[in-house]
Scaffold this motif. Structure first.
Motif, PDB file in Angstrom:
ATOM      1  N   ARG A 121      64.983  19.160  18.264  1.00  0.00           N
ATOM      2  CA  ARG A 121      65.909  18.174  18.825  1.00  0.00           C
ATOM      3  C   ARG A 121      66.856  18.826  19.826  1.00  0.00           C
ATOM      4  O   ARG A 121      67.134  18.264  20.890  1.00  0.00           O
ATOM      5  CB  ARG A 121      66.697  17.533  17.677  1.00  0.00           C
ATOM      6  N   HIS A 122      67.330  20.020  19.496  1.00  0.00           N
ATOM      7  CA  HIS A 122      68.241  20.737  20.390  1.00  0.00           C
ATOM      8  C   HIS A 122      67.550  21.055  21.710  1.00  0.00           C
ATOM      9  O   HIS A 122      68.123  20.866  22.798  1.00  0.00           O
ATOM     10  CB  HIS A 122      68.699  22.031  19.703  1.00  0.00           C
ATOM     11  N   LEU A 123      66.308  21.526  21.646  1.00  0.00           N
ATOM     12  CA  LEU A 123      65.559  21.866  22.857  1.00  0.00           C
ATOM     13  C   LEU A 123      65.309  20.638  23.727  1.00  0.00           C
ATOM     14  O   LEU A 123      65.495  20.681  24.950  1.00  0.00           O
ATOM     15  CB  LEU A 123      64.221  22.511  22.485  1.00  0.00           C
ATOM     16  N   LEU A 124      64.893  19.566  23.102  1.00  0.00           N
ATOM     17  CA  LEU A 124      64.566  18.362  23.862  1.00  0.00           C
ATOM     18  C   LEU A 124      65.818  17.744  24.480  1.00  0.00           C
ATOM     19  O   LEU A 124      65.795  17.314  25.647  1.00  0.00           O
ATOM     20  CB  LEU A 124      63.855  17.354  22.960  1.00  0.00           C
ATOM     21  N   ASP A 125      66.914  17.732  23.734  1.00  0.00           N
ATOM     22  CA  ASP A 125      68.160  17.170  24.266  1.00  0.00           C
ATOM     23  C   ASP A 125      68.652  17.994  25.455  1.00  0.00           C
ATOM     24  O   ASP A 125      69.088  17.438  26.473  1.00  0.00           O
ATOM     25  CB  ASP A 125      69.236  17.129  23.178  1.00  0.00           C
ATOM     26  N   TYR A 126      68.624  19.326  25.306  1.00  0.00           N
ATOM     27  CA  TYR A 126      69.077  20.171  26.414  1.00  0.00           C
ATOM     28  C   TYR A 126      68.206  19.946  27.651  1.00  0.00           C
ATOM     29  O   TYR A 126      68.713  19.797  28.768  1.00  0.00           O
ATOM     30  CB  TYR A 126      69.029  21.652  26.043  1.00  0.00           C
ATOM     31  N   THR A 127      66.884  19.929  27.452  1.00  0.00           N
ATOM     32  CA  THR A 127      65.958  19.815  28.578  1.00  0.00           C
ATOM     33  C   THR A 127      66.163  18.521  29.349  1.00  0.00           C
ATOM     34  O   THR A 127      66.306  18.525  30.571  1.00  0.00           O
ATOM     35  CB  THR A 127      64.504  19.897  28.079  1.00  0.00           C
ATOM     36  N   THR A 128      66.185  17.411  28.646  1.00  0.00           N
ATOM     37  CA  THR A 128      66.320  16.125  29.335  1.00  0.00           C
ATOM     38  C   THR A 128      67.684  15.999  30.007  1.00  0.00           C
ATOM     39  O   THR A 128      67.790  15.475  31.120  1.00  0.00           O
ATOM     40  CB  THR A 128      66.098  14.962  28.362  1.00  0.00           C
ATOM     41  N   THR A 129      68.736  16.498  29.357  1.00  0.00           N
ATOM     42  CA  THR A 129      70.073  16.427  29.954  1.00  0.00           C
ATOM     43  C   THR A 129      70.160  17.284  31.215  1.00  0.00           C
ATOM     44  O   THR A 129      70.682  16.848  32.246  1.00  0.00           O
ATOM     45  CB  THR A 129      71.142  16.884  28.948  1.00  0.00           C
ATOM     46  N   ALA A 130      69.633  18.516  31.139  1.00  0.00           N
ATOM     47  CA  ALA A 130      69.679  19.415  32.288  1.00  0.00           C
ATOM     48  C   ALA A 130      68.902  18.848  33.467  1.00  0.00           C
ATOM     49  O   ALA A 130      69.354  18.918  34.620  1.00  0.00           O
ATOM     50  CB  ALA A 130      69.128  20.786  31.904  1.00  0.00           C
ATOM     51  N   MET A 131      67.735  18.270  33.203  1.00  0.00           N
ATOM     52  CA  MET A 131      66.934  17.708  34.276  1.00  0.00           C
ATOM     53  C   MET A 131      67.627  16.491  34.886  1.00  0.00           C
ATOM     54  O   MET A 131      67.601  16.291  36.104  1.00  0.00           O
ATOM     55  CB  MET A 131      65.552  17.326  33.765  1.00  0.00           C
ATOM     56  N   GLN A 132      68.268  15.671  34.057  1.00  0.00           N
ATOM     57  CA  GLN A 132      68.978  14.498  34.564  1.00  0.00           C
ATOM     58  C   GLN A 132      70.201  14.900  35.382  1.00  0.00           C
ATOM     59  O   GLN A 132      70.500  14.292  36.403  1.00  0.00           O
ATOM     60  CB  GLN A 132      69.369  13.597  33.395  1.00  0.00           C
TER      61      GLN A 132
END
Length: 206
Positions: A15-26
Motif C-alpha cells: 500500500r505504501h509503495l502504490l500510494d507513493y507511486t501514484t501520488t508522485a506521478m500525479q
C-alpha cells in the motif's frame, strides 16, 4: 496480471509503495514546483536475497499502469540486470549505459506513455565511489553516467525508476540521496509465512 495480489507481506509495504507511486506521478503530471516538493520518482528496495524485491517491482509497475491508465494510454516496463550488464561489458560499460538510457529517453518522449525502469542489483552500476580507490576508472565513469542520466530522466513527468539491491551499504551516497523512498524488504515474519502456506494449500485443494 495477478502477481500483486499473490504477494504477501507482513506490513503495509504494498500500500505504501502504490500510494507513493501514484501520488508522485500525479504531482509530476500536474507540474507541481519541485522546489516546493522535491522528488525524483526513484524507489529503492533493499534487503537480503530471495525476499521478492524484483517481483514486487514488476507487480507495482503493473498496478501503477492500471491506476494511471486514464492519463497514459500505454505503458512500458524495462528491466536491467545491472550485474550482468556490468560484468559482460566492463571495458565498454560507460558507453553501454549511455546507449541504454538513450533508448529510455526515446520512450519517455512520448507523453502518452508511462515508463517504468527496473534496475536489479543496482549496486553493480552505482558502487560507492569512496571505496573505489584502487578500482579501474571505468567503474567511476559508469556511476557518473548513471547519475547523470537519472537526473535527466527526472525532468520527464512520465517515468518511474525502481531499483533493488542486496547490498545497500555498497551503493554510492549520491544515488541514495536521489532515492525518494528506501524500503527494507526482509524475510517474511510468522504471520506472513502462515498466509503464504495457507494460500499454497488452498491452491493444492483446488
Amino acid at each position: 496480471d495477478g502477481v500483486w495480489e499473490s504477494l504477501i507481506f507482513e506490513t503495509r509495504v504494498k500500500r505504501h509503495l502504490l500510494d507513493y507511486t501514484t501520488t508522485a506521478m500525479q504531482f509530476s503530471d500536474a507540474g507541481v514546483d519541485r522546489r516546493l516538493v522535491t522528488w525524483n520518482r526513484i524507489i529503492l528496495l533493499h534487503g537480503p536475497p530471495g525476499t521478492g524485491k524484483p517481483s514486487l517491482c514488476r507487480a507495482l509497475a503493473h498496478k501503477a499502469a492500471i491506476r494511471l491508465s486514464d492519463r497514459y494510454s500505454n505503458s512500458h516496463l524495462l528491466e536491467i540486470n545491472a550485474h550482468s550488464l556490468f560484468s559482460k561489458w566492463f571495458s565498454e560499460s560507460g558507453k553501454l549505459v549511455l546507449r541504454l538510457f538513450q533508448h529510455v529517453h526515446e520512450l519517455v518522449e512520448d507523453d502518452d506513455a508511462f515508463v517504468v525502469l527496473l534496475i536489479d542489483e543496482v549496486e553493480s552500476l552505482t558502487a560507492s565511489r569512496s571505496a573505489s580507490g584502487s578500482e579501474p576508472s571505468d567503474s567511476l565513469r559508469v556511476v557518473n553516467a548513471v547519475l547523470t542520466q537519472l537526473d535527466g530522466l527526472s525532468q520527464h513527468p512520465n517515468v518511474l525508476v525502481l531499483a533493488t539491491s542486496n547490498l545497500s551499504g555498497a551503493i554510492d551516497g549520491a544515488f541514495l540521496d536521489r532515492a525518494d523512498l528506501k524500503l527494507f524488504i526482509g524475510p517474511p515474519g510468522l504471520r506472513a509465512r502462515f498466509e503464504i502456506l495457507r494460500s499454497c494449500f488452498a491452491e493444492l485443494v483446488r
